[in-house]
Design an enzyme around this catalytic site. Structure first.
Site, PDB file in Angstrom:
ATOM      1  N   CYS A   1      -1.247   2.497  -3.810  1.00 59.07           N
ATOM      2  CA  CYS A   1      -0.046   2.804  -3.024  1.00 59.07           C
ATOM      3  C   CYS A   1       0.311   1.600  -2.162  1.00 59.07           C
ATOM      4  O   CYS A   1      -0.473   1.191  -1.292  1.00 59.07           O
ATOM      5  CB  CYS A   1      -0.293   4.038  -2.162  1.00 59.07           C
TER       6      CYS A   1
ATOM      7  N   CYS B   1       0.614   2.563   1.583  1.00 58.92           N
ATOM      8  CA  CYS B   1      -0.704   2.729   2.219  1.00 58.92           C
ATOM      9  C   CYS B   1      -1.310   1.376   2.561  1.00 58.92           C
ATOM     10  O   CYS B   1      -1.902   1.198   3.629  1.00 58.92           O
ATOM     11  CB  CYS B   1      -1.631   3.502   1.301  1.00 58.92           C
TER      12      CYS B   1
END
Length: 276
Positions: free
Chosen positions: A132, A135
């Site tokens: 991600c 993230c």
């Protein structure tokens, strides 16, 4: 003339270098070594014939029995050690900048135990994924928040390693955060990115105030615990806590007797409603 030269053992020039007579190879010859106090002698001597092929680049020479080459060997060993350290395995991005109050969850039981054993602390659960981008961009700021708030416990849940657990907890958006505190249990849950970091700051300012919660830490909801226990992919067991049955006081049956007049009136009102 040849005998005189053989007896005197004169050295004749050959190709611009000094040559040693064949007879000298049988007798022990002198060796050259560098002057060094910290080195120990090497096991193999260097003969005078090989001395002409090795260059000392202007260093001072001394005549002795062996060559002191141990410092060179030590430098080579040190270089190998440094190279081995440089080639070592590097840290992954979610492992960089981790603070002492940050912990990576290993299983569903570990998550439940960490929330229960947290006591009266504010606990923030961070759901992330290695692939991600949001993230990864948000991780350095989360580490900064953890450094500035050492009294808060940050739990990291890797979505790729615990997909089944995240499904049971209804986590489908990343990065995702949940705040827990003592006996109050879950306070809030939301998803934010680096652009919407204000959500995280506001929730942290709101719930990081000192609170005193009575009773043990609640942790996950009972429905979430049941979902984890029913998941066949997880080795998690949960037993439903039996609620104590309250003892009821003796009831007077006359209190529940309804007068006949009220019953007739209620029937008349119902018939009127049906007619209309």
């Amino acid at each position: 003339m040849a005998e005189v030269l053989g007896r005197s053992k004169l050295v004749l020039p050959w190709k611009g270098r000094r040559s040693v007579p064949p007879s000298s190879k049988r007798s022990p010859s002198l060796v050259a070594y560098r002057r060094s106090s910290s080195a120990s002698p090497c096991s193999r001597p260097l003969r005078s014939s090989s001395l002409m092929k090795s260059g000392f680049y202007g260093e001072r020479l001394a005549w002795g029995e062996r060559i002191r080459e141990e410092p060179v060997k030590e430098r080579v060993d040190g270089l190998c050690v440094k190279m081995a350290l440089c080639i070592g395995k590097g840290l992954k991005w979610w492992e960089k900048g981790v603070q002492p109050n940050m912990k990576e969850i290993q299983s569903a039981q570990d998550l439940v135990d960490s929330l229960v054993n947290g006591g009266n602390k504010l606990i923030i659960v961070d759901f992330f994924s290695p692939g991600c981008g949001g993230c990864k961009a948000l991780h350095p700021k989360i580490c900064q928040f953890a450094e500035m708030n050492p009294e808060i416990l940050f739990l990291q849940v890797n979505y790729e390693e615990h997909k089944s657990m995240c499904y049971s907890l209804n986590v489908h958006v990343l990065p995702f955060f949940r705040f827990y505190h003592g006996a109050q249990g879950r306070l809030c849950s939301f998803s934010c990115t680096n652009a919407t970091i204000k959500k995280f700051k506001d929730a942290l300012a709101k719930h990081s105030t000192v609170r005193c919660s009575l009773g043990p830490a609640k942790g996950l909801e009972e429905s979430e615990l049941m979902a984890l226990a029913s998941n066949k992919d997880l080795s998690f067991r949960y037993t439903v806590k039996s609620m104590p049955v309250e003892q009821l006081s003796p009831v007077n049956p006359q209190e529940f007797i309804v007068p006949a007049s009220r019953v007739s009136k209620s029937k008349e009102s119902e018939s009127k409603v049906l007619v209309r």
